[in-house]
Design a protein around this motif. Structure first.
Motif, PDB file in Angstrom:
ATOM      1  N   CYS A 190       0.943  -1.254   0.067  1.00  0.00           N
ATOM      2  CA  CYS A 190       0.006  -0.006   0.116  1.00  0.00           C
ATOM      3  C   CYS A 190       1.009   1.329   0.013  1.00  0.00           C
ATOM      4  O   CYS A 190       0.568   2.191  -0.697  1.00  0.00           O
ATOM      5  CB  CYS A 190      -0.972  -0.028   1.216  1.00  0.00           C
ATOM      6  N   ILE A 191       1.775   1.313   0.916  1.00  0.00           N
ATOM      7  CA  ILE A 191       2.925   2.547   0.985  1.00  0.00           C
ATOM      8  C   ILE A 191       3.404   2.785  -0.270  1.00  0.00           C
ATOM      9  O   ILE A 191       3.389   3.839  -0.976  1.00  0.00           O
ATOM     10  CB  ILE A 191       3.592   2.262   2.038  1.00  0.00           C
ATOM     11  N   TYR A 192       4.294   1.702  -0.735  1.00  0.00           N
ATOM     12  CA  TYR A 192       4.934   1.748  -2.045  1.00  0.00           C
ATOM     13  C   TYR A 192       3.891   2.253  -3.245  1.00  0.00           C
ATOM     14  O   TYR A 192       4.315   3.246  -4.260  1.00  0.00           O
ATOM     15  CB  TYR A 192       5.871   0.543  -2.289  1.00  0.00           C
ATOM     16  N   SER A 193       3.008   1.401  -3.438  1.00  0.00           N
ATOM     17  CA  SER A 193       2.067   1.682  -4.646  1.00  0.00           C
ATOM     18  C   SER A 193       1.561   3.193  -4.650  1.00  0.00           C
ATOM     19  O   SER A 193       1.344   3.884  -5.490  1.00  0.00           O
ATOM     20  CB  SER A 193       1.203   0.605  -4.685  1.00  0.00           C
ATOM     21  N   GLY A 194       1.109   3.570  -3.191  1.00  0.00           N
ATOM     22  CA  GLY A 194       0.408   4.858  -3.200  1.00  0.00           C
ATOM     23  C   GLY A 194       1.429   5.810  -3.489  1.00  0.00           C
ATOM     24  O   GLY A 194       1.251   6.811  -4.090  1.00  0.00           O
ATOM     25  N   ALA A 195       2.962   5.915  -3.083  1.00  0.00           N
ATOM     26  CA  ALA A 195       3.600   6.803  -3.197  1.00  0.00           C
ATOM     27  C   ALA A 195       4.184   6.889  -4.609  1.00  0.00           C
ATOM     28  O   ALA A 195       4.243   7.933  -5.287  1.00  0.00           O
ATOM     29  CB  ALA A 195       4.885   6.358  -2.359  1.00  0.00           C
ATOM     30  N   ILE A 196       4.389   5.746  -5.268  1.00  0.00           N
ATOM     31  CA  ILE A 196       4.550   5.880  -6.953  1.00  0.00           C
ATOM     32  C   ILE A 196       3.436   6.542  -7.596  1.00  0.00           C
ATOM     33  O   ILE A 196       3.599   7.406  -8.403  1.00  0.00           O
ATOM     34  CB  ILE A 196       4.889   4.389  -7.325  1.00  0.00           C
ATOM     35  N   CYS A 197       2.153   6.052  -7.184  1.00  0.00           N
ATOM     36  CA  CYS A 197       1.113   6.785  -8.129  1.00  0.00           C
ATOM     37  C   CYS A 197       0.771   8.173  -7.872  1.00  0.00           C
ATOM     38  O   CYS A 197       0.476   8.901  -8.530  1.00  0.00           O
ATOM     39  CB  CYS A 197      -0.322   5.854  -7.841  1.00  0.00           C
ATOM     40  N   PHE A 198       1.316   8.636  -6.362  1.00  0.00           N
ATOM     41  CA  PHE A 198       1.070   9.808  -6.123  1.00  0.00           C
ATOM     42  C   PHE A 198       2.144  10.840  -7.018  1.00  0.00           C
ATOM     43  O   PHE A 198       1.710  11.921  -7.395  1.00  0.00           O
ATOM     44  CB  PHE A 198       1.184   9.919  -4.413  1.00  0.00           C
ATOM     45  N   MET A 199       3.398  10.129  -6.960  1.00  0.00           N
ATOM     46  CA  MET A 199       4.472  10.948  -7.638  1.00  0.00           C
ATOM     47  C   MET A 199       3.939  11.193  -9.036  1.00  0.00           C
ATOM     48  O   MET A 199       4.320  12.104  -9.764  1.00  0.00           O
ATOM     49  CB  MET A 199       5.671  10.393  -7.495  1.00  0.00           C
ATOM     50  N   LEU A 200       3.399  10.219  -9.651  1.00  0.00           N
ATOM     51  CA  LEU A 200       3.326  10.209 -11.330  1.00  0.00           C
ATOM     52  C   LEU A 200       2.102  10.873 -11.489  1.00  0.00           C
ATOM     53  O   LEU A 200       2.101  11.566 -12.468  1.00  0.00           O
ATOM     54  CB  LEU A 200       2.924   8.461 -11.617  1.00  0.00           C
ATOM     55  N   SER A 201       1.090  10.943 -10.630  1.00  0.00           N
ATOM     56  CA  SER A 201      -0.144  11.804 -10.658  1.00  0.00           C
ATOM     57  C   SER A 201       0.494  13.205 -10.577  1.00  0.00           C
ATOM     58  O   SER A 201      -0.119  14.166 -11.449  1.00  0.00           O
ATOM     59  CB  SER A 201      -1.167  11.471  -9.713  1.00  0.00           C
ATOM     60  N   LEU A 202       1.204  13.567  -9.601  1.00  0.00           N
ATOM     61  CA  LEU A 202       1.643  14.875  -9.415  1.00  0.00           C
ATOM     62  C   LEU A 202       2.637  15.624 -10.770  1.00  0.00           C
ATOM     63  O   LEU A 202       2.466  16.633 -11.056  1.00  0.00           O
ATOM     64  CB  LEU A 202       2.533  15.024  -8.206  1.00  0.00           C
ATOM     65  N   THR A 203       3.477  14.523 -10.972  1.00  0.00           N
ATOM     66  CA  THR A 203       4.281  14.770 -12.117  1.00  0.00           C
ATOM     67  C   THR A 203       3.466  15.293 -13.403  1.00  0.00           C
ATOM     68  O   THR A 203       3.669  16.066 -14.155  1.00  0.00           O
ATOM     69  CB  THR A 203       5.222  13.598 -12.508  1.00  0.00           C
ATOM     70  N   ASN A 204       2.492  14.243 -13.627  1.00  0.00           N
ATOM     71  CA  ASN A 204       1.548  14.626 -14.849  1.00  0.00           C
ATOM     72  C   ASN A 204       0.677  15.701 -14.658  1.00  0.00           C
ATOM     73  O   ASN A 204       0.457  16.427 -15.651  1.00  0.00           O
ATOM     74  CB  ASN A 204       0.760  13.297 -15.071  1.00  0.00           C
ATOM     75  N   LEU A 205       0.296  16.155 -13.376  1.00  0.00           N
ATOM     76  CA  LEU A 205      -0.360  17.393 -13.212  1.00  0.00           C
ATOM     77  C   LEU A 205       0.432  18.711 -13.504  1.00  0.00           C
ATOM     78  O   LEU A 205       0.084  19.801 -14.174  1.00  0.00           O
ATOM     79  CB  LEU A 205      -1.103  17.315 -11.938  1.00  0.00           C
ATOM     80  N   THR A 206       1.749  18.743 -12.995  1.00  0.00           N
ATOM     81  CA  THR A 206       2.599  19.848 -12.837  1.00  0.00           C
ATOM     82  C   THR A 206       3.257  20.113 -14.177  1.00  0.00           C
ATOM     83  O   THR A 206       3.295  21.192 -14.674  1.00  0.00           O
ATOM     84  CB  THR A 206       3.373  19.824 -11.686  1.00  0.00           C
ATOM     85  N   LEU A 207       3.851  19.015 -14.637  1.00  0.00           N
ATOM     86  CA  LEU A 207       4.815  19.052 -15.687  1.00  0.00           C
ATOM     87  C   LEU A 207       4.081  19.302 -17.013  1.00  0.00           C
ATOM     88  O   LEU A 207       4.603  19.912 -18.109  1.00  0.00           O
ATOM     89  CB  LEU A 207       5.959  18.159 -15.708  1.00  0.00           C
ATOM     90  N   ILE A 208       3.174  18.276 -17.211  1.00  0.00           N
ATOM     91  CA  ILE A 208       2.561  18.117 -18.499  1.00  0.00           C
ATOM     92  C   ILE A 208       1.289  19.013 -18.427  1.00  0.00           C
ATOM     93  O   ILE A 208       0.608  19.313 -19.427  1.00  0.00           O
ATOM     94  CB  ILE A 208       2.055  16.586 -18.689  1.00  0.00           C
ATOM     95  N   ALA A 209       0.841  19.242 -17.437  1.00  0.00           N
ATOM     96  CA  ALA A 209      -0.449  20.125 -17.201  1.00  0.00           C
ATOM     97  C   ALA A 209      -1.709  19.553 -17.865  1.00  0.00           C
ATOM     98  O   ALA A 209      -2.367  20.104 -18.301  1.00  0.00           O
ATOM     99  CB  ALA A 209      -0.390  21.666 -17.724  1.00  0.00           C
TER     100      ALA A 209
END
Length: 108
Positions: free
Chosen positions: A63-82
């Motif tokens: 749960c912790i590792y999957s959540g952290a990876i998906c969180f970072m992927l989602s934030l990267t997609n939201l901020t860098l790619i908009a």
């Protein structure tokens, strides 16, 4: 858009992880109550792999590792790619929920 199919798969993956973590948490708590009350546990509590994963600590790590990876992927997609898609925000919310559930399982 760019990662729509990936985020649909991540939504399903995180929802299943959360479901199995909650199921294992419920069964492990019921098994502890049965041990305290000296009752014979039902058959499903003994053979449930979700309960074993919660008790061994595997589910909290997952749960912790999957959540952290998906969180970072989602934030990267939201901020860098908009890419302000609804699926990104759903993955972000489910990732935070999954990580918090993993910490709750670890502390329990």
């Amino acid at each position: 858009m760019l990662f729509d199919e990936l985020f649909r798969v991540l939504i399903i993956y995180l929802a299943l992880i959360i479901f199995f973590a909650l199921l294992g948490l419920k069964f492990s708590k019921k098994a502890k109550l049965d041990e305290e009350q000296k009752r014979v546990p039902k058959k499903i509590y003994k053979i449930c792999p979700c309960k074993r994963a919660v008790e061994s600590g595997l589910m909290s790590k997952l749960c912790i590792y999957s959540g952290a990876i998906c969180f970072m992927l989602s934030l990267t997609n939201l901020t860098l790619i908009a890419n302000l898609n609804l699926n990104n925000f759903i993955v972000l919310f489910l990732a935070m929920l999954c990580t918090m559930l993993g910490w709750f399982i670890k502390n329990d």
